[in-house]
Design an enzyme around this catalytic site. Structure first.
Site, PDB file in Angstrom:
ATOM      1  N   TRP A  90       0.821  -1.219   0.000  1.00  0.00           N
ATOM      2  CA  TRP A  90       0.000   0.000   0.000  1.00  0.00           C
ATOM      3  C   TRP A  90       0.842   1.252   0.000  1.00  0.00           C
ATOM      4  CZ3 TRP A  90      -4.317  -0.464  -2.152  1.00  0.00           C
ATOM      5  CH2 TRP A  90      -5.066  -1.635  -2.011  1.00  0.00           C
ATOM      6  N   ASP A 160      -1.912   6.510   6.316  1.00  0.00           N
ATOM      7  CA  ASP A 160      -2.948   5.649   5.732  1.00  0.00           C
ATOM      8  C   ASP A 160      -3.300   4.579   6.767  1.00  0.00           C
ATOM      9  OD1 ASP A 160      -4.507   3.823   4.428  1.00  0.00           O
ATOM     10  OD2 ASP A 160      -3.100   3.452   2.778  1.00  0.00           O
ATOM     11  N   LYS A 184     -12.192  -2.113   5.897  1.00  0.00           N
ATOM     12  CA  LYS A 184     -11.348  -3.052   6.632  1.00  0.00           C
ATOM     13  C   LYS A 184     -11.806  -3.165   8.083  1.00  0.00           C
ATOM     14  CE  LYS A 184      -8.915  -3.252   2.878  1.00  0.00           C
ATOM     15  NZ  LYS A 184      -7.933  -2.258   2.501  1.00  0.00           N
TER      16      LYS A 184
HETATM   17  C1  LIG Z   1      -7.381  -1.538   1.281  1.00  0.00           C
HETATM   18  C2  LIG Z   1      -6.353  -0.508   1.470  1.00  0.00           C
HETATM   19  C3  LIG Z   1      -6.238   0.592   0.606  1.00  0.00           C
HETATM   20  C4  LIG Z   1      -7.123   0.783  -0.619  1.00  0.00           C
HETATM   21  O1  LIG Z   1      -8.419   1.011  -0.243  1.00  0.00           O
HETATM   22  P1  LIG Z   1      -9.568   1.330  -1.346  1.00  0.00           P
HETATM   23  O2  LIG Z   1     -10.685   1.752  -0.474  1.00  0.00           O
HETATM   24  O3  LIG Z   1      -9.809   0.037  -2.072  1.00  0.00           O
HETATM   25  O4  LIG Z   1      -9.064   2.388  -2.240  1.00  0.00           O
HETATM   26  C5  LIG Z   1      -5.262   1.528   0.852  1.00  0.00           C
HETATM   27  N1  LIG Z   1      -4.444   1.406   1.902  1.00  0.00           N
HETATM   28  C6  LIG Z   1      -4.506   0.359   2.751  1.00  0.00           C
HETATM   29  C7  LIG Z   1      -3.566   0.282   3.916  1.00  0.00           C
HETATM   30  C8  LIG Z   1      -5.467  -0.637   2.564  1.00  0.00           C
HETATM   31  O5  LIG Z   1      -5.560  -1.666   3.415  1.00  0.00           O
END
Ligand SMILES: *Cc1c(COP(=O)(O)O)cnc(C)c1O
Length: 348
Positions: A90, A160, A184
């Site tokens: 990511w 993030d 998540k």
């Molecule tokens: C799943 C995830 C993303 C991407 O998320 P989307 O909502 O599909 O754009 C970005 N960063 C992390 C750490 C993730 O687990």
């Protein structure tokens, strides 16, 4: 997983929300009923994380992936460079997107170790002129997690937190911006939560699309356009559920206990392995491999038959991955461990 109590409540309210004769899905996002839902959700999230009025809390769309470009568009301002830490899949994606807008200085890169550790902070090569420093507190695919906030420069911290927000208390005041795709650890897909310090917004790069300007969303209470109303409502139910569980301190205790048990089971066996350095192991996503990968398919078939679902590892890594977010009860982790030990007795 979503908490069963939340799913139950949503199902009871599905056709008729509190006697209004409407489903939440049918409400106008500007009507009094939905305004109440949205306002309450924000208040509960502020309460859970201790977020002050210095910060905007935004309920956006476009996933965490849109944030990869919104962040440079809003935060570069007069600068032309930004610091990024590369600890897994990511962060790598965030870096690739930021390179479209600025000079990205990768302050530390764990690629050589196949993303199994966090590079020691004293080795990070920070750029004193960076507009901000971006990192990924939990790498969902590689199962690598920061257990402390890295403070290596005076640059604004951007994180993030897609797969870790709400798993434990955090000090929001240490960050310029925190973002998290909801799917998540928060609620269903379709929603991305952004917590951003208000004094940092409103200075976008020329040509920034209106929808990519944080200040537009702040001024319009995340309703410049129609938000993902049902996802926002469900996230609100999750916030209330978290408060009933005792808040984030209580979740931290449960989550650390769940993870410790599963790692102990993996480490205590010659049949299973987890490659991540012990001090950087994730509480949320635990990848593991079987010593004999020919048994992977059998493992996945038998675990699914036992009601243990979605254990297949990410396609980039193979093997298995247990994502044990807030909604996964401790008993669920116990069941997985029992299954793993039984499988080892049979095939080991
Ligand atoms: C799943 C995830 C993303 C991407 O998320 P989307 O909502 O599909 O754009 C970005 N960063 C992390 C750490 C993730 O687990």
């Amino acid at each position: 997983m979503l908490p069963e109590a939340v799913m139950q409540q949503a199902s009871e309210e599905m056709l008729d929300w509190r006697g209004t004769g409407m489903s939440v899905m049918e409400m106008s996002h500007r009507g009094p009923e939905y305004t109440e839902i949205a306002t309450q959700a924000e208040a509960d999230l502020r309460d859970l994380l201790g977020i002050s009025d210095d910060y905007a809390v935004l309920f956006l769309q476009g996933g965490a992936s849109s944030q990869f470009s919104m962040i440079p568009l809003n935060f570069l301002q007069e600068k032309t460079a930004a610091d990024y830490v590369n600890t897994g899949a990511w962060s790598s994606k965030a870096i690739k997107e930021a390179q479209r807008f600025c000079q990205v200085n990768v302050v530390a890169d764990a690629k050589a170790s196949k993303f199994t550790c966090i590079p020691p902070l004293h080795e990070w090569q920070v750029n004193q002129d960076a507009a901000y420093l971006h990192y990924t507190p939990n790498e969902t695919i590689h199962g690598v997690e920061f257990h402390d906030i890295p403070q290596v420069s005076s640059a604004t911290l951007v994180a993030d937190m897609s797969s870790t927000l709400l798993s434990r208390p955090i000090d929001v005041n240490r960050f310029g911006l925190i973002y998290a795709g909801a799917q998540k650890n928060i609620g269903p897909a379709g929603l991305c939560i952004v917590i951003v310090r208000r004094d940092l917004i409103g200075k976008t790069l020329p040509g920034t699309p209106t929808m990519f300007d944080y200040q537009i969303h702040d001024k319009n209470d995340s309703m410049y356009n129609t938000p993902a109303t049902y996802s926002w409502y469900l996230a609100g139910l999750v916030f209330q559920w978290l408060k009933q569980q005792g808040g984030l301190q209580a979740m931290a205790e449960i989550n650390s206990r769940k993870a410790a048990k599963l790692y102990a089971a993996i480490d205590g066996s010659d049949f299973y392995a987890n490659p991540v350095e012990k001090s950087s192991r994730s509480w949320m996503n635990i990848p593991f491999t079987l010593v004999n990968s020919e048994l992977d398919k059998t493992f996945l078939q038998m675990s699914a038959a036992a009601g243990l679902l979605t254990l297949k590892g990410h396609r980039d890594l193979g093997g298995m991955r247990a994502s044990i977010y807030n909604a996964m009860p401790e008993a669920g982790v116990d069941r997985l461990i029992d299954f793993m030990m039984e499988f080892e007795r049979r095939f080991g």
